[in-house]
Design an enzyme around this catalytic site. Structure first.
Site, short mmCIF file in Angstrom:
data_model
loop_
_atom_site.label_atom_id
_atom_site.label_comp_id
_atom_site.label_asym_id
_atom_site.label_seq_id
_atom_site.Cartn_x
_atom_site.Cartn_y
_atom_site.Cartn_z
N THR A 125 0.86 -1.18 0.00
CA THR A 125 0.00 0.00 0.00
C THR A 125 0.89 1.23 0.00
O THR A 125 1.74 1.39 0.88
CB THR A 125 -0.92 0.01 1.23
OG1 THR A 125 -1.67 -1.21 1.22
CG2 THR A 125 -1.88 1.18 1.21
N TYR A 126 0.72 2.06 -1.02
CA TYR A 126 1.55 3.27 -1.16
C TYR A 126 0.79 4.48 -0.63
O TYR A 126 -0.42 4.60 -0.80
CB TYR A 126 1.92 3.48 -2.63
CG TYR A 126 2.96 2.49 -3.08
CD1 TYR A 126 4.31 2.78 -2.98
CD2 TYR A 126 2.58 1.25 -3.60
CE1 TYR A 126 5.28 1.87 -3.38
CE2 TYR A 126 3.55 0.33 -3.99
CZ TYR A 126 4.89 0.64 -3.88
OH TYR A 126 5.83 -0.28 -4.26
#
Lengths: 178, 178
Positions: A36-37
């Protein structure tokens, strides 16, 4: 730590895996990675070429910061990583500090090692198959030479320098979803 | 998680420890805690009443975010914590994201438990001795009632509500070093 990295798209992952092993690489495990960025409120990491990521990988979790790319030909960049125990709380802290989740990249990664090269054969959801070859160095001074040695290894696998890609999976996913 | 918390300065920590045990509290261990606090580049946590901290405690490490105080009488606030493996790398990531270390608070903490109260007797370097009593609740709605129950317990220990302190150790250290 500086991660010297070169990446390319792969047409036939099974054939490439055979070639890697023929060249003497050792398989060192398969991971499923959910990355997850996050992006910052006060600066756009897409523009500053930074990345902030929570990786969940088969029950283990990591927070990773990646700095801007350090040359014009590879994906070499500063990388700092911390193993964390609770990725949900980590995401909550990042959000409270002003970092918002942007997108998630999910992939199956086959890992190999040969000498000081780490090779990843990635099957990325919605994007396809890729190879990444990486060497960690302490100092950016030695990175140019390492990039050239990775290019040479890639050529042995039939991947010419022109076919390598400097875009991250996140950038590709974001472009695709535009 | 909401941490309902009341704190007071202690004149005679040995006597207070005896009183706590006489009231039925169980000792649950002693920790040495080294807390490094960070401030943000884009907002002053001193003004927003937030806190961001890396705690190293006898070989274990934690990243903690604390939100602004939620009432006018206690130190009750939102708290999110993640256990981390490498505090040095965590500090490096925070710095790269624009959070700079401000000050370090070092203390010896004696922990006790009685019912849902966690009691800490702190010997804080450069500041002296303090008691902190804490209850964790999921929802801020229930915090008022819990604050009152902590005040009542404090009174049994001879600490009146007027003697409680809402300042953090970080604030005290920063004031002292001014």
């Amino acid at each position: 730590m500086i991660e010297v990295e070169v990446k390319a798209r792969v047409d036939d992952p099974k054939q490439l895996e055979r070639s890697i092993i023929e060249l003497g690489a050792t398989p060192i495990g398969i991971d499923t990675q959910t990355d997850t960025y996050f992006n910052a409120e006060d600066r756009d990491f897409g523009k500053t070429d930074e990345a902030l990521r929570i990786r969940v990988q088969d029950g283990k979790s990591f927070l990773t910061y990646k700095g801007p790319k350090l040359d014009k030909i590879s994906k070499t960049r500063k990388e700092v990583e911390v193993k964390i125990i609770d990725p949900k709380n980590m995401g909550q802290i990042l959000t409270l500090l002003g970092f918002l989740p942007v997108s998630t990249v999910i992939k199956k990664r086959k890992n190999f090692r040969i000498g000081d090269f780490f090779i990843a054969l990635d099957e990325v959801r919605d994007l396809g198959n890729f190879i990444e070859i990486e060497i960690s160095v302490n100092d950016a001074k030695n990175s140019d030479e390492k990039v050239q040695s990775i290019f040479k290894f890639m050529e042995k696998l039939g991947i010419s320098r022109e076919l390598t890609i400097r875009k991250s999976y996140l950038e590709m996913i974001l472009e695709k979803n535009k």
